[in-house]
Design an enzyme around this catalytic site. Structure first.
Site, PDB file in Angstrom:
ATOM      1  N   CYS A 111       0.840  -1.501  -0.013  1.00  0.00           N
ATOM      2  CA  CYS A 111      -0.283  -0.227  -0.282  1.00  0.00           C
ATOM      3  C   CYS A 111       1.254   1.590   0.098  1.00  0.00           C
ATOM      4  O   CYS A 111       0.520   2.220  -0.485  1.00  0.00           O
ATOM      5  CB  CYS A 111      -1.364  -0.102   0.895  1.00  0.00           C
ATOM      6  SG  CYS A 111      -2.322   1.075   1.233  1.00  0.00           S
ATOM      7  N   CYS A 112       1.645   1.208   0.116  1.00  0.00           N
ATOM      8  CA  CYS A 112       2.325   2.456   0.659  1.00  0.00           C
ATOM      9  C   CYS A 112       3.569   2.462  -0.352  1.00  0.00           C
ATOM     10  O   CYS A 112       2.899   3.822  -1.019  1.00  0.00           O
ATOM     11  CB  CYS A 112       3.998   1.769   2.056  1.00  0.00           C
ATOM     12  SG  CYS A 112       2.893   3.213   3.590  1.00  0.00           S
ATOM     13  N   CYS A 193      -0.951   8.612   6.953  1.00  0.00           N
ATOM     14  CA  CYS A 193      -1.759   8.530   6.631  1.00  0.00           C
ATOM     15  C   CYS A 193      -2.862   7.692   8.062  1.00  0.00           C
ATOM     16  O   CYS A 193      -2.621   7.155   9.235  1.00  0.00           O
ATOM     17  CB  CYS A 193      -2.091   6.811   5.703  1.00  0.00           C
ATOM     18  SG  CYS A 193      -1.145   7.887   3.812  1.00  0.00           S
ATOM     19  N   CYS A 196      -3.055   4.191   9.818  1.00  0.00           N
ATOM     20  CA  CYS A 196      -1.597   3.841  10.346  1.00  0.00           C
ATOM     21  C   CYS A 196      -0.743   4.558  11.119  1.00  0.00           C
ATOM     22  O   CYS A 196      -0.652   4.526  11.181  1.00  0.00           O
ATOM     23  CB  CYS A 196      -0.947   3.608   8.677  1.00  0.00           C
ATOM     24  SG  CYS A 196      -2.226   2.145   7.652  1.00  0.00           S
ATOM     25  N   CYS A 219       7.988   4.154   5.530  1.00  0.00           N
ATOM     26  CA  CYS A 219       6.938   3.477   5.070  1.00  0.00           C
ATOM     27  C   CYS A 219       7.746   3.409   3.121  1.00  0.00           C
ATOM     28  O   CYS A 219       6.594   2.319   2.424  1.00  0.00           O
ATOM     29  CB  CYS A 219       6.519   5.298   4.157  1.00  0.00           C
ATOM     30  SG  CYS A 219       7.869   6.550   3.655  1.00  0.00           S
TER      31      CYS A 219
HETATM   32  S1  SF4 Z   1       0.645   4.511   5.381  1.00  0.00           S
HETATM   33 FE1  SF4 Z   1      -1.441   3.280   5.283  1.00  0.00          FE
HETATM   34  S2  SF4 Z   1      -2.982   3.855   4.019  1.00  0.00           S
HETATM   35 FE2  SF4 Z   1      -0.493   5.472   4.035  1.00  0.00          FE
HETATM   36  S3  SF4 Z   1      -0.245   4.197   1.977  1.00  0.00           S
HETATM   37 FE3  SF4 Z   1       1.240   3.538   3.663  1.00  0.00          FE
HETATM   38  S4  SF4 Z   1       0.130   1.581   4.172  1.00  0.00           S
HETATM   39 FE4  SF4 Z   1      -1.267   3.012   3.079  1.00  0.00          FE
END
Ligand code: SF4
Length: 235
Positions: A111-112, A193, A196, A219
């Site tokens: 996701c990151c 985010c 998180c 991240c």
């Molecule tokens: S901090 Fe969380 S929501 Fe944001 S990009 Fe990374 S995993 Fe995804």
């Protein structure tokens, strides 16, 4: 790195370092990367003193707190920044990897990558260097942070606040009457985010609220090993 040694030996203050890299070493080829989090106002204020038109890259992941977006707009107005670039992830990548927006729960590394690492790679095209707001006191991989370092991608990374303390930062906020992020008063000390990030309890480190409960502290924009793992061995 020679510039790092020069800065340390000559005892450059933060503004001197920023002025040197923005105006002399990388003119037109350096950007600030900012999360518009709780401490971002300091680096942005210092950078704006050198050049209000310095490019500022903001990763608008699609998962941020509305308070962060509002803070971005507040600081743009207050500091007179003229080139803040809000970078969103590629919709095609999101549609492919994260169609229902819950990848952060099942695979936060990937996701990151899709929402931060890859968009930053694109935004940094054409730049030879970037400026970060990381500090040594944040701990973890940042404990030994240098003022200037070479990034995994070959670009120079400048960390002007590396040696600042929490006390330094509070004093700077007060001295310049800088606005605070709205979530700070609710216990959020390091803000990424929304899914998180949680508020921290008294005695916890500022970054304890990031990916809380997971074996993840970065991240990937500063540590590509996070990305390699997320992509199963390669980007
Ligand atoms: S901090 Fe969380 S929501 Fe944001 S990009 Fe990374 S995993 Fe995804």
């Amino acid at each position: 790195m020679e510039l790092n040694q020069k800065a340390l030996q000559e005892g450059w203050n933060t503004e001197t370092l920023l002025r040197t890299v923005i105006e002399q070493v990388f003119p037109g080829r350096i950007a600030v990367v900012s999360s518009f989090g709780t401490e971002s106002a300091i680096l942005l204020h210092l950078a704006a003193k050198v050049d209000r038109a310095v490019p500022v890259i903001f990763l608008e992941t699609g998962k941020l707190f509305p308070e962060t977006l509002a803070y971005r707009d507040t600081l743009i107005g207050r500091l007179g920044l003229t080139d803040v670039r809000s970078i969103r992830p590629d919709p095609a990548v999101i549609a492919d990897l994260d169609p229902d927006g819950t990848l952060w729960r099942s695979d936060p590394g990937l996701c990151c990558w899709q929402r931060k690492v890859e968009p930053l790679d694109g935004a940094l095209q054409g730049f030879e260097a970037w400026i970060t707001g990381r500090k040594r006191f944040q701990g973890g991989q940042r404990t030994d942070l240098a003022l200037i370092e070479s990034g995994d991608d070959g670009r120079t990374k400048v960390n002007p606040l590396a040696f600042w303390t929490e006390e330094d930062m509070t004093a700077y906020f007060n001295a310049h009457d800088l606005p605070r992020h709205a979530l700070e008063a609710k216990g959020y000390r390091s803000i990424g985010c929304a899914p998180c990030t949680r508020a921290v309890k008294p005695g916890e480190s500022a970054r304890a609220g990031r990916w809380s409960g997971l074996d993840k502290t970065e991240c990937g924009i500063h540590d590509r090993s996070v990305v390699v793992n997320a992509r199963g061995g390669g980007i």
